[in-house]
Design a protein around this motif. Sequence first.
Motif, short mmCIF file in Angstrom:
data_model
loop_
_atom_site.label_atom_id
_atom_site.label_comp_id
_atom_site.label_asym_id
_atom_site.label_seq_id
_atom_site.Cartn_x
_atom_site.Cartn_y
_atom_site.Cartn_z
N LEU A 53 0.83 -1.19 0.00
CA LEU A 53 0.00 0.00 0.00
C LEU A 53 0.87 1.26 0.00
O LEU A 53 0.59 2.22 -0.71
CB LEU A 53 -0.93 -0.02 1.22
N GLN A 54 1.95 1.23 0.76
CA GLN A 54 2.87 2.38 0.79
C GLN A 54 3.50 2.63 -0.57
O GLN A 54 3.70 3.79 -0.96
CB GLN A 54 3.97 2.14 1.83
N VAL A 55 3.79 1.58 -1.32
CA VAL A 55 4.34 1.74 -2.67
C VAL A 55 3.33 2.47 -3.56
O VAL A 55 3.70 3.40 -4.29
CB VAL A 55 4.73 0.38 -3.28
N LEU A 56 2.07 2.08 -3.49
CA LEU A 56 1.04 2.75 -4.29
C LEU A 56 0.87 4.20 -3.87
O LEU A 56 0.72 5.09 -4.72
CB LEU A 56 -0.29 2.01 -4.19
N MET A 57 0.90 4.44 -2.57
CA MET A 57 0.74 5.81 -2.07
C MET A 57 1.93 6.68 -2.47
O MET A 57 1.75 7.84 -2.87
CB MET A 57 0.55 5.80 -0.56
N LEU A 58 3.14 6.14 -2.41
CA LEU A 58 4.32 6.88 -2.83
C LEU A 58 4.24 7.21 -4.32
O LEU A 58 4.55 8.34 -4.74
CB LEU A 58 5.59 6.09 -2.54
N ALA A 59 3.81 6.25 -5.12
CA ALA A 59 3.68 6.49 -6.56
C ALA A 59 2.66 7.59 -6.83
O ALA A 59 2.88 8.46 -7.68
CB ALA A 59 3.29 5.19 -7.27
N LYS A 60 1.55 7.59 -6.10
CA LYS A 60 0.53 8.62 -6.27
C LYS A 60 1.08 9.99 -5.87
O LYS A 60 0.89 10.98 -6.57
CB LYS A 60 -0.72 8.27 -5.46
N GLN A 61 1.79 10.05 -4.74
CA GLN A 61 2.38 11.32 -4.29
C GLN A 61 3.42 11.82 -5.28
O GLN A 61 3.50 13.02 -5.56
CB GLN A 61 3.02 11.15 -2.91
N THR A 62 4.24 10.92 -5.81
CA THR A 62 5.24 11.30 -6.79
C THR A 62 4.58 11.87 -8.04
O THR A 62 5.00 12.90 -8.57
CB THR A 62 6.12 10.09 -7.16
N ALA A 63 3.54 11.20 -8.51
CA ALA A 63 2.82 11.68 -9.69
C ALA A 63 2.25 13.08 -9.45
O ALA A 63 2.40 13.97 -10.29
CB ALA A 63 1.70 10.71 -10.05
N ARG A 64 1.64 13.29 -8.31
CA ARG A 64 1.08 14.62 -8.00
C ARG A 64 2.18 15.67 -7.96
O ARG A 64 2.01 16.76 -8.51
CB ARG A 64 0.36 14.58 -6.65
N ALA A 65 3.28 15.38 -7.30
CA ALA A 65 4.37 16.34 -7.16
C ALA A 65 4.99 16.71 -8.51
O ALA A 65 5.46 17.83 -8.69
CB ALA A 65 5.44 15.79 -6.22
N GLU A 66 4.99 15.77 -9.43
CA GLU A 66 5.59 15.99 -10.74
C GLU A 66 4.56 16.35 -11.82
O GLU A 66 4.88 16.33 -13.01
CB GLU A 66 6.40 14.76 -11.15
N HIS A 67 3.34 16.66 -11.39
CA HIS A 67 2.25 17.04 -12.30
C HIS A 67 2.01 15.97 -13.36
O HIS A 67 1.85 16.26 -14.54
CB HIS A 67 2.52 18.41 -12.93
N ARG A 68 2.01 14.75 -12.90
CA ARG A 68 1.71 13.59 -13.75
C ARG A 68 0.45 12.93 -13.18
O ARG A 68 -0.04 13.32 -12.13
CB ARG A 68 2.89 12.62 -13.78
N GLU A 69 -0.03 11.94 -13.88
CA GLU A 69 -1.24 11.26 -13.42
C GLU A 69 -0.98 9.78 -13.22
O GLU A 69 -0.37 9.13 -14.07
CB GLU A 69 -2.36 11.46 -14.45
N LEU A 70 -1.43 9.28 -12.06
CA LEU A 70 -1.38 7.85 -11.78
C LEU A 70 -2.82 7.38 -11.64
O LEU A 70 -3.57 7.92 -10.83
CB LEU A 70 -0.62 7.57 -10.49
N ARG A 71 -3.20 6.41 -12.45
CA ARG A 71 -4.55 5.85 -12.39
C ARG A 71 -4.46 4.39 -11.96
O ARG A 71 -3.73 3.61 -12.55
CB ARG A 71 -5.22 5.88 -13.76
N LEU A 72 -5.23 4.05 -10.95
CA LEU A 72 -5.34 2.65 -10.54
C LEU A 72 -6.59 2.09 -11.20
O LEU A 72 -7.67 2.66 -11.08
CB LEU A 72 -5.44 2.54 -9.02
N VAL A 73 -6.45 0.98 -11.91
CA VAL A 73 -7.57 0.38 -12.65
C VAL A 73 -7.64 -1.11 -12.36
O VAL A 73 -6.68 -1.71 -11.87
CB VAL A 73 -7.44 0.62 -14.17
#
Length: 107
Positions: A53-73
């Motif tokens: 779960l922490q890996v997914l949360m880190l990826a989401k935070q990284t995407a937000r900080a870099e103005h990118r989008e992470l979608r979980l599907v």
Amino acid sequence: MSAAGQTGKVAIDGELNIYRAGDLKTLLQGELQRCATLEVDLAGVTEVDSAGLQVLMLAKQTARAEHRELRLVGHSPAVLEVFELLDLGAWFGDALLIAPRAAAGRA
């Protein structure tokens, strides 16, 4: 080549746990550097622990900080169970989890 407009896709199968967290972190971080949008397919996930779960949360935070989008599907039952238990749908911006909860609140 710019990452603008590129969409990457990663499918995670099996366990999303402490034993795989390091490798998955490296994979997701690398794909986020390469793509403007990253779709992570969780349909094949059989187990999620706090490290996963922490890996997914880190990826989401990284995407937000870099103005990118992470979608979980493609959320598997194991993923849905953990996200609902911890009420994480809104944090991830996950429409699959937000919509059923909103509909239940109106009933």
